[in-house]
Design a protein around this motif. Structure first.
Motif, PDB file in Angstrom:
ATOM      1  N   ALA A 145     156.204  15.822 -31.493  1.00  0.00           N
ATOM      2  CA  ALA A 145     156.355  14.646 -30.639  1.00  0.00           C
ATOM      3  C   ALA A 145     155.207  13.655 -30.834  1.00  0.00           C
ATOM      4  CB  ALA A 145     156.421  15.069 -29.174  1.00  0.00           C
ATOM      5  N   VAL A 146     154.282  13.974 -31.733  1.00  0.00           N
ATOM      6  CA  VAL A 146     153.140  13.104 -32.014  1.00  0.00           C
ATOM      7  C   VAL A 146     153.024  12.942 -33.527  1.00  0.00           C
ATOM      8  CG1 VAL A 146     151.933  13.886 -29.922  1.00  0.00           C
ATOM      9  CG2 VAL A 146     151.456  14.991 -32.139  1.00  0.00           C
ATOM     10  N   SER A 147     152.304  11.946 -33.951  1.00  0.00           N
ATOM     11  CA  SER A 147     152.047  11.763 -35.377  1.00  0.00           C
ATOM     12  C   SER A 147     150.583  12.005 -35.724  1.00  0.00           C
ATOM     13  CB  SER A 147     152.446  10.346 -35.815  1.00  0.00           C
ATOM     14  OG  SER A 147     151.720   9.370 -35.090  1.00  0.00           O
ATOM     15  N   GLU A 148     149.730  12.113 -34.703  1.00  0.00           N
ATOM     16  CA  GLU A 148     148.300  12.357 -34.911  1.00  0.00           C
ATOM     17  C   GLU A 148     147.783  13.255 -33.787  1.00  0.00           C
ATOM     18  OE1 GLU A 148     146.612   8.301 -36.991  1.00  0.00           O
ATOM     19  OE2 GLU A 148     146.960   8.271 -34.817  1.00  0.00           O
ATOM     20  N   TRP A 149     146.689  13.935 -34.076  1.00  0.00           N
ATOM     21  CA  TRP A 149     146.056  14.783 -33.063  1.00  0.00           C
ATOM     22  C   TRP A 149     144.566  14.846 -33.372  1.00  0.00           C
ATOM     23  CZ3 TRP A 149     148.563  16.230 -28.829  1.00  0.00           C
ATOM     24  CH2 TRP A 149     148.016  17.217 -28.000  1.00  0.00           C
ATOM     25  N   THR A 150     143.759  14.911 -32.339  1.00  0.00           N
ATOM     26  CA  THR A 150     142.307  14.924 -32.511  1.00  0.00           C
ATOM     27  C   THR A 150     141.744  16.308 -32.233  1.00  0.00           C
ATOM     28  OG1 THR A 150     142.126  12.598 -31.857  1.00  0.00           O
ATOM     29  CG2 THR A 150     140.125  13.917 -31.740  1.00  0.00           C
ATOM     30  N   HIS A 156     131.679  17.933 -38.214  1.00  0.00           N
ATOM     31  CA  HIS A 156     132.305  16.648 -38.518  1.00  0.00           C
ATOM     32  C   HIS A 156     132.531  15.779 -37.286  1.00  0.00           C
ATOM     33  CE1 HIS A 156     133.380  17.661 -42.754  1.00  0.00           C
ATOM     34  NE2 HIS A 156     133.354  18.884 -42.270  1.00  0.00           N
ATOM     35  N   GLY A 157     132.300  16.305 -36.100  1.00  0.00           N
ATOM     36  CA  GLY A 157     132.544  15.537 -34.886  1.00  0.00           C
ATOM     37  C   GLY A 157     134.030  15.406 -34.587  1.00  0.00           C
ATOM     38  N   ARG A 158     134.417  14.293 -33.967  1.00  0.00           N
ATOM     39  CA  ARG A 158     135.822  14.069 -33.647  1.00  0.00           C
ATOM     40  C   ARG A 158     136.584  13.721 -34.924  1.00  0.00           C
ATOM     41  NH1 ARG A 158     137.336  13.194 -28.449  1.00  0.00           N
ATOM     42  NH2 ARG A 158     138.978  11.754 -29.067  1.00  0.00           N
ATOM     43  N   TYR A 159     137.684  14.421 -35.134  1.00  0.00           N
ATOM     44  CA  TYR A 159     138.483  14.206 -36.343  1.00  0.00           C
ATOM     45  C   TYR A 159     139.928  13.976 -35.939  1.00  0.00           C
ATOM     46  CZ  TYR A 159     140.908  15.098 -40.745  1.00  0.00           C
ATOM     47  OH  TYR A 159     141.718  14.981 -41.843  1.00  0.00           O
ATOM     48  N   LEU A 160     140.450  12.826 -36.317  1.00  0.00           N
ATOM     49  CA  LEU A 160     141.842  12.468 -36.047  1.00  0.00           C
ATOM     50  C   LEU A 160     142.648  12.694 -37.315  1.00  0.00           C
ATOM     51  CD1 LEU A 160     143.957  11.141 -34.134  1.00  0.00           C
ATOM     52  CD2 LEU A 160     143.293   8.940 -35.171  1.00  0.00           C
ATOM     53  N   GLY A 161     143.664  13.554 -37.225  1.00  0.00           N
ATOM     54  CA  GLY A 161     144.443  13.874 -38.405  1.00  0.00           C
ATOM     55  C   GLY A 161     145.931  13.767 -38.167  1.00  0.00           C
ATOM     56  N   THR A 162     146.662  13.734 -39.256  1.00  0.00           N
ATOM     57  CA  THR A 162     148.119  13.595 -39.212  1.00  0.00           C
ATOM     58  C   THR A 162     148.785  14.881 -38.729  1.00  0.00           C
ATOM     59  OG1 THR A 162     148.122  11.985 -41.017  1.00  0.00           O
ATOM     60  CG2 THR A 162     150.171  13.192 -40.631  1.00  0.00           C
ATOM     61  N   LEU A 200     140.012  21.123 -43.190  1.00  0.00           N
ATOM     62  CA  LEU A 200     139.849  20.286 -42.002  1.00  0.00           C
ATOM     63  C   LEU A 200     141.129  19.533 -41.661  1.00  0.00           C
ATOM     64  CD1 LEU A 200     138.086  19.011 -39.791  1.00  0.00           C
ATOM     65  CD2 LEU A 200     137.284  17.343 -41.498  1.00  0.00           C
ATOM     66  N   SER A 201     141.838  19.053 -42.669  1.00  0.00           N
ATOM     67  CA  SER A 201     143.040  18.249 -42.406  1.00  0.00           C
ATOM     68  C   SER A 201     144.153  19.070 -41.765  1.00  0.00           C
ATOM     69  CB  SER A 201     143.546  17.608 -43.699  1.00  0.00           C
ATOM     70  OG  SER A 201     143.929  18.600 -44.641  1.00  0.00           O
ATOM     71  N   SER A 202     144.090  20.404 -41.868  1.00  0.00           N
ATOM     72  CA  SER A 202     145.117  21.237 -41.247  1.00  0.00           C
ATOM     73  C   SER A 202     144.807  21.534 -39.785  1.00  0.00           C
ATOM     74  CB  SER A 202     145.283  22.548 -42.018  1.00  0.00           C
ATOM     75  OG  SER A 202     144.128  23.363 -41.902  1.00  0.00           O
ATOM     76  N   ALA A 203     143.582  21.292 -39.353  1.00  0.00           N
ATOM     77  CA  ALA A 203     143.186  21.636 -37.986  1.00  0.00           C
ATOM     78  C   ALA A 203     143.988  20.872 -36.930  1.00  0.00           C
ATOM     79  CB  ALA A 203     141.693  21.418 -37.798  1.00  0.00           C
ATOM     80  N   ALA A 221     134.413  24.665 -37.062  1.00  0.00           N
ATOM     81  CA  ALA A 221     133.270  24.261 -37.884  1.00  0.00           C
ATOM     82  C   ALA A 221     133.716  24.377 -39.333  1.00  0.00           C
ATOM     83  CB  ALA A 221     132.062  25.142 -37.620  1.00  0.00           C
ATOM     84  N   HIS A 222     133.999  23.238 -39.943  1.00  0.00           N
ATOM     85  CA  HIS A 222     134.456  23.230 -41.334  1.00  0.00           C
ATOM     86  C   HIS A 222     133.248  22.953 -42.229  1.00  0.00           C
ATOM     87  CE1 HIS A 222     138.346  22.799 -39.295  1.00  0.00           C
ATOM     88  NE2 HIS A 222     138.857  23.326 -40.401  1.00  0.00           N
ATOM     89  N   VAL A 223     132.915  23.932 -43.037  1.00  0.00           N
ATOM     90  CA  VAL A 223     131.662  23.916 -43.789  1.00  0.00           C
ATOM     91  C   VAL A 223     131.888  23.418 -45.218  1.00  0.00           C
ATOM     92  CG1 VAL A 223     130.718  25.763 -42.378  1.00  0.00           C
ATOM     93  CG2 VAL A 223     131.937  26.347 -44.489  1.00  0.00           C
ATOM     94  N   PRO A 224     130.850  22.839 -45.844  1.00  0.00           N
ATOM     95  CA  PRO A 224     131.003  22.328 -47.204  1.00  0.00           C
ATOM     96  C   PRO A 224     131.362  23.414 -48.206  1.00  0.00           C
ATOM     97  CG  PRO A 224     129.011  21.460 -46.178  1.00  0.00           C
ATOM     98  CD  PRO A 224     129.523  22.535 -45.274  1.00  0.00           C
ATOM     99  N   LEU A 225     132.100  23.013 -49.217  1.00  0.00           N
ATOM    100  CA  LEU A 225     132.527  23.931 -50.265  1.00  0.00           C
ATOM    101  C   LEU A 225     131.438  24.117 -51.313  1.00  0.00           C
ATOM    102  CD1 LEU A 225     136.123  22.552 -50.932  1.00  0.00           C
ATOM    103  CD2 LEU A 225     135.481  24.467 -49.446  1.00  0.00           C
ATOM    104  N   VAL A 226     131.651  25.108 -52.167  1.00  0.00           N
ATOM    105  CA  VAL A 226     130.898  25.218 -53.412  1.00  0.00           C
ATOM    106  C   VAL A 226     131.776  24.632 -54.510  1.00  0.00           C
ATOM    107  CG1 VAL A 226     129.782  26.787 -55.043  1.00  0.00           C
ATOM    108  CG2 VAL A 226     129.736  27.289 -52.587  1.00  0.00           C
ATOM    109  N   VAL A 227     131.210  23.768 -55.339  1.00  0.00           N
ATOM    110  CA  VAL A 227     131.978  23.057 -56.362  1.00  0.00           C
ATOM    111  C   VAL A 227     131.339  23.247 -57.728  1.00  0.00           C
ATOM    112  CG1 VAL A 227     132.782  21.325 -54.693  1.00  0.00           C
ATOM    113  CG2 VAL A 227     130.691  20.890 -56.005  1.00  0.00           C
ATOM    114  N   ASN A 228     132.119  22.928 -58.765  1.00  0.00           N
ATOM    115  CA  ASN A 228     131.561  22.943 -60.117  1.00  0.00           C
ATOM    116  C   ASN A 228     130.957  21.578 -60.429  1.00  0.00           C
ATOM    117  OD1 ASN A 228     133.686  21.203 -60.801  1.00  0.00           O
ATOM    118  ND2 ASN A 228     134.943  22.846 -61.661  1.00  0.00           N
ATOM    119  N   HIS A 229     130.505  21.393 -61.670  1.00  0.00           N
ATOM    120  CA  HIS A 229     129.823  20.137 -62.014  1.00  0.00           C
ATOM    121  C   HIS A 229     130.754  18.937 -62.030  1.00  0.00           C
ATOM    122  CE1 HIS A 229     125.614  20.893 -62.610  1.00  0.00           C
ATOM    123  NE2 HIS A 229     125.873  22.009 -63.268  1.00  0.00           N
TER     124      HIS A 229
END
Length: 305
Positions: A145-150, A156-162, A200-203, A221-229
């Motif tokens: 019934a909504v298109s967004e949720w916070t 990351h603080g307040r996050y508004l997502g689809t 984070l976008s799935s939260a 609490a969504h934490v930073p990833l480990v990435v390659n170069h």
């Protein structure tokens, strides 16, 4: 029920350095706040024979402990079915017959992200549903019934997502991740979810679903990833990134943990790290792992010899 945090790997293969770093962070967040720390194996879809045993062994090797028995999603089908039944009874679901290609090719709502469901099957008549049901099994989607949720996130603080009409049960009968994780967290008393920031976008979807089911929304609490170069999320194809592969080149599990802890600005011993752990002091950028040198890919990093 005592509050809890958790780590919930999919047993699709060995844990790599990025997975282990997230596990350590989830453990630190939970233990530093007096929560239980639970382990859940998310094996609904991508289980590989023997992977769970290897993952548990690797977590123990870097010093992670957990409370109670390991929970597996494949043992919890009745809980998921009951949640979907409640949504069905409330008129909050509908059948969907779309293929992935049809969803990708369909025009989406303005500002909706790629892959968001455009609502194609939402308005089918009973006759149209019956016709499609005769040729293709249906998935079950949420009638949102909504298109967004916070949501509120500690990093990351307040996050508004689809929020779209996401899948609750696939057309092969397997419960979808977004429903299973909401039901599992609530049933286990998990009120703190620490995981990679690629999720984070799935939260917002999950928090919205929890609200419909009358369940508690956890602290995120969504934490930073480990990435390659190249800046891509670390994967097995990036070389020596698992404990087994690193052990084969002479780097022990304890040394791997030391590198992970150093990347977080924390002592190498978990108990010592727990005593000084402060989420506000955590790095907010991805950690670059230099597999070729078996060292963190940051300026001034120390080569492992």
């Amino acid at each position: 029920m005592t509050a809890a945090g958790r780590f919930a790997p999919s047993p699709s293969g060995e844990l790599h350095v990025g997975n282990l770093r997230t596990a350590i962070l989830a453990w630190l967040f939970a233990r530093s706040t007096g929560r239980r720390f639970l382990l859940r194996v998310e094996d609904l879809d991508r289980a590989r024979a023997g992977a769970e045993e290897v993952q548990l062994r690797d977590l123990e090797a870097i010093g992670i402990d957990w409370d109670g028995a390991v929970v597996r999603q494949t043992e919890r089908a009745q809980l998921y079915a009951e949640a979907i039944r409640r949504l069905d009874d409330a008129g909050l679901t509908y059948e969907c017959f779309c293929t992935r290609r049809e969803i990708q090719d369909a025009p989406s709502a303005p500002h909706a992200p790629q892959g968001a469901y455009p609502g194609t099957c939402r308005r089918l008549t009973p006759e149209e549903r019956a016709l499609r049901r005769a040729s293709r099994p249906a998935a079950t989607r949420l009638r949102a019934a909504v298109s967004e949720w916070t949501v509120e996130d500690e990093l990351h603080g307040r996050y508004l997502g689809t929020v779209d009409d996401f899948v609750l049960r696939r057309n092969d009968g397997v419960t979808a991740y977004n429903l299973a994780v909401v039901v599992d967290d609530a049933e286990q008393g998990i009120d703190q979810v620490v995981r990679g920031d690629d999720l984070l976008s799935s939260a917002p979807r999950q928090a919205y679903l929890a609200s419909l089911l009358g369940l508690q929304v956890p602290q995120y609490a969504h934490v930073p990833l480990v990435v390659n170069h190249d800046g891509a999320r670390l994967a097995k194809r990036d070389g020596a990134v698992t404990l087994a592969d690193l052990g084969a080149v002479g780097i022990s599990a304890e040394e791997v943990r030391g590198l992970i802890m150093a990347s977080l600005g924390l002592p190498g011993d978990l108990k010592e790290a727990l005593a000084v752990f402060d989420p506000a002091a955590l790095p907010r950028e991805p950690w670059v792992w230099d597999t070729a040198l078996a060292m963190p890919g940051v300026a001034g990093g120390n080569r492992l010899n």
